[in-house]
Motif scaffolding. Sequence first.
Motif, mmCIF file in Angstrom:
data_model
loop_
_atom_site.group_PDB
_atom_site.id
_atom_site.type_symbol
_atom_site.label_atom_id
_atom_site.label_comp_id
_atom_site.label_asym_id
_atom_site.label_seq_id
_atom_site.Cartn_x
_atom_site.Cartn_y
_atom_site.Cartn_z
ATOM 1 N N ASP B 151 0.791 -1.217 0.000
ATOM 2 C CA ASP B 151 0.000 0.000 0.000
ATOM 3 C C ASP B 151 0.828 1.274 0.000
ATOM 4 O OD1 ASP B 151 -2.460 -1.574 0.233
ATOM 5 O OD2 ASP B 151 -3.314 0.331 0.898
ATOM 6 N N GLN B 230 -0.666 8.948 -6.982
ATOM 7 C CA GLN B 230 -1.478 9.505 -5.905
ATOM 8 C C GLN B 230 -2.798 10.042 -6.455
ATOM 9 O OE1 GLN B 230 1.301 11.172 -3.227
ATOM 10 N NE2 GLN B 230 0.374 9.555 -2.014
ATOM 11 N N ARG B 232 -4.257 8.897 -9.041
ATOM 12 C CA ARG B 232 -5.079 7.787 -9.520
ATOM 13 C C ARG B 232 -5.608 6.912 -8.366
ATOM 14 N NH1 ARG B 232 -7.042 4.162 -12.073
ATOM 15 N NH2 ARG B 232 -6.301 2.131 -12.707
ATOM 16 N N TYR B 233 -4.746 6.674 -7.375
ATOM 17 C CA TYR B 233 -5.146 5.738 -6.321
ATOM 18 C C TYR B 233 -5.539 6.408 -5.016
ATOM 19 C CZ TYR B 233 -3.369 2.039 -9.294
ATOM 20 O OH TYR B 233 -3.175 1.186 -10.332
ATOM 21 N N GLY B 234 -5.257 7.697 -4.881
ATOM 22 C CA GLY B 234 -5.645 8.414 -3.669
ATOM 23 C C GLY B 234 -4.753 8.139 -2.504
#
Lengths: 234, 234
Positions: B151, B230, B232-234
């Motif tokens: 992650d 960041q 795109r995936y948060g």
Amino acid sequence: MLPLVLDQVSFSVNGRSIIDRVSMEITEGPRTVIIGHNGAGKSVLMRLCHGLLQPTSGSVAWKGSVNGRRRQAMVFQRPVMLRRSALANIIYGLKLAGTTPRECEMRARDVIDAVGLSDVAERPARVLSGGEQQRLALARAWALGPEVLFLDEPTANLDPGASRDVETLIGQIRAGGTKIVMTTHNLGQAKRLGDEILFLNQGRLVERTPVEQFFTKPASAEADAFIRGELPWN
Amino acid sequence: MSEILAAITEAGRMIARFDSALFDIVFLSLRVSLTAVLLASAIGLPLGAAIAVGRFPGRQALIVILNALMGLPPVVVGLLVYLMLSRAGPLGQFGILFTPAAMIVAQTILIVPIVAALSRQVIEDAWQEYREQLRSLGASQLTSALTLLWDTRFSLVTIVLAGFGRAAAEVGAVMIVGGNIDGVTRVMTTAIALETSKGDLPLALSLGIILITLVLTLNAAAYWVKEAAQRRYG
């Protein structure tokens, strides 16, 4: 696996008492709502029940029979989403619960459908809106088929529309036979979603009353003052 | 002044015509530093994750030591590795002193603390956020560590590149254990040191230009990857 029995449970941090000798039994059936002032110990009590915290003294025990693994889940005030797709977040929980890969995918698809997020199933979970993330968190917990679901202020960070969606969803989960235990500081929500109220004050369980009675004639002076304070128009 | 200008011009020509002596040095540099950063990541990332998630006696001391080791002087690492690998040293039998292998060993030792200490910080921050959720889902320490490594992957890329930058730019360690042998262990930094002292400014300058361009490009790429991820995936 219910009832869950707490016997003289205390919890303190660095000598500061947070939960003070709470004894209670959480039984199958009624939706239990825990309310109280900020800092009354609602979240801590919930974590003690779920097993995230160990009591400083006293015991927390599941007294009912368990078929296979103990199935209980918790949804937190702020959903924690992993950096992967919405669907993969549900699959992650299922995998940890020992579900086979094929069944993981099927169950995850079913649940994401049921919470109305199939359109965003492949989107990264962390870019979903707050309301969508909370529904996803509920889906992740629901997919595990829990007998008991603990909800810690599940709508505290949401706008009214998203809160309504989450409340509806909680109703659905409950209809599927899952025991709901939740905390809230929204008394309207407590009325809508609760069957019985546990009132906590300064770490002590002050009263436990059916919901209608609690809001009309609470048994304790503390609860009476709390309701007056929170609902000054009453 | 004109000498410097002439040197810069000549350096540009050498780069433009892919001067073989020049590019042999560049490729050896890349081989050594990339291998070292791969090895250091293979050791440092799991180590960082383990320290972030684990709770064991001496943990805080270990963190302090790792942080301090980030500032290890390359010449000292070179000296220590030299002592280990020299004929009389405990690892002398392998006969790798003054080979690229020795340089890889030295650079790996130099950047393991960087990768481990920085990734420990990043992973521990994520652990604060994820901890309750992962424990609630029943994740073991090992599963948690692996989940967190995945992650935080975008931040970890930046850390690995910082390690590469350190390896590619250091002189002291590779000079001592490699010996700066022409065509065998001469890398960009040691060549720059030598050619400057010999007065061959064009070669030194062209190597300097390539080194800076390389580090700049890598960092730009790292920044861009992280930003894009960041978003795109948060």
